[in-house]
Every structure is written in structure tokens, then in C-alpha cells.
Design a protein around this motif. Sequence first.
Motif, PDB file in Angstrom:
ATOM      1  N   TYR A  18      45.162  32.464  24.719  1.00 59.97           N
ATOM      2  CA  TYR A  18      44.324  31.715  25.654  1.00 59.97           C
ATOM      3  C   TYR A  18      44.974  30.842  26.922  1.00 59.97           C
ATOM      4  O   TYR A  18      45.163  29.975  26.453  1.00 59.97           O
ATOM      5  N   ASN A  19      44.695  31.728  28.587  1.00 62.45           N
ATOM      6  CA  ASN A  19      45.475  30.576  29.371  1.00 62.45           C
ATOM      7  C   ASN A  19      46.896  29.734  28.839  1.00 62.45           C
ATOM      8  O   ASN A  19      46.965  29.000  28.830  1.00 62.45           O
ATOM      9  N   ASP A  46      44.500  39.145  24.675  1.00 59.48           N
ATOM     10  CA  ASP A  46      44.440  38.097  25.690  1.00 59.48           C
ATOM     11  C   ASP A  46      42.636  37.720  25.190  1.00 59.48           C
ATOM     12  O   ASP A  46      41.558  38.595  25.278  1.00 59.48           O
ATOM     13  N   SER A  49      40.672  34.929  28.515  1.00 58.94           N
ATOM     14  CA  SER A  49      41.838  33.727  29.088  1.00 58.94           C
ATOM     15  C   SER A  49      41.353  33.471  31.324  1.00 58.94           C
ATOM     16  O   SER A  49      40.406  34.646  31.682  1.00 58.94           O
ATOM     17  N   LYS A  50      41.454  32.083  31.386  1.00 59.15           N
ATOM     18  CA  LYS A  50      41.124  31.713  33.061  1.00 59.15           C
ATOM     19  C   LYS A  50      42.225  31.739  33.916  1.00 59.15           C
ATOM     20  O   LYS A  50      41.910  31.842  34.946  1.00 59.15           O
ATOM     21  N   ASP A  51      43.131  32.142  33.275  1.00 53.59           N
ATOM     22  CA  ASP A  51      44.196  32.383  33.670  1.00 53.59           C
ATOM     23  C   ASP A  51      44.251  33.486  34.038  1.00 53.59           C
ATOM     24  O   ASP A  51      43.787  34.485  34.206  1.00 53.59           O
ATOM     25  N   ASN A  52      46.544  34.171  34.750  1.00 48.00           N
ATOM     26  CA  ASN A  52      46.362  35.447  35.123  1.00 48.00           C
ATOM     27  C   ASN A  52      47.244  35.358  33.144  1.00 48.00           C
ATOM     28  O   ASN A  52      48.025  36.086  34.126  1.00 48.00           O
ATOM     29  N   SER A  53      46.537  35.719  32.433  1.00 47.96           N
ATOM     30  CA  SER A  53      47.216  36.108  31.139  1.00 47.96           C
ATOM     31  C   SER A  53      47.103  37.325  31.170  1.00 47.96           C
ATOM     32  O   SER A  53      48.293  37.901  30.739  1.00 47.96           O
ATOM     33  N   ASN A  73      35.003  34.698  25.419  1.00 47.47           N
ATOM     34  CA  ASN A  73      35.863  34.039  24.548  1.00 47.47           C
ATOM     35  C   ASN A  73      35.140  33.738  23.455  1.00 47.47           C
ATOM     36  O   ASN A  73      33.863  33.778  23.793  1.00 47.47           O
ATOM     37  N   ARG A  98      47.223  28.443  22.117  1.00 45.70           N
ATOM     38  CA  ARG A  98      45.037  28.490  21.955  1.00 45.70           C
ATOM     39  C   ARG A  98      45.577  26.930  23.226  1.00 45.70           C
ATOM     40  O   ARG A  98      46.454  25.414  23.180  1.00 45.70           O
TER      41      ARG A  98
END
Length: 98
Positions: A18-19, A46, A49-53, A73, A98
Amino acid sequence: MEKLKHEDLKISIIIPCYNVANFIERTVSSVFNRKNDVNLEVIIIDDCSKDNSWEVINRLKHIEIKAFKNPENRGVSFTRNFGIFYCNWRYYNVLGWR
């Protein structure tokens, strides 16, 4: 109990994330650099996630990994159990990011 030989081991590595886009590639390459003679299965989940994971995980699909993305999530426990459900082997290890 029969003792397993090193080359007979079949291990699933579950990586809930996650992120953590900055760490995924290094984590996966670390797992495969230690592979040796072990039959290895890597499962990455995943957890929305809020990023580009997820984009980073998709770039890694050229190597032998299973990748899943939770639509919402659900937390690390759900994500880890999700990975265990998709394991092909009897022995598994969970790396929680995490």
C-alpha cells in the motif's frame, strides 16, 4: 516426517503493498536474487494504493509474479489472506509493506 531437500522446497512469497511504489522493485529483485534452487512463487497484492504502486507492479510482470489489485482498501490482514488463498505451495512467507 520426511526431511525436504533444499531443491525440493516450493515457497510462496506474499507481498501485500500500500503506497510503496519506491520499494516494490527492490523488494522483488531481492527475493529473486536469493532464489537459488528453491521453486519460488511471488504474489503481490496492491491494496488500492494512492500512489503509482500498481503501475510499478505491472512493469514487473515480465518476471514470474502473480499480481492482484484490491478494488478498495481492505487492510493488511485481508490482503495477506487473499495472497494465501492464491498460493500454489504448502509453505509461504509474508512480507508486509504498509
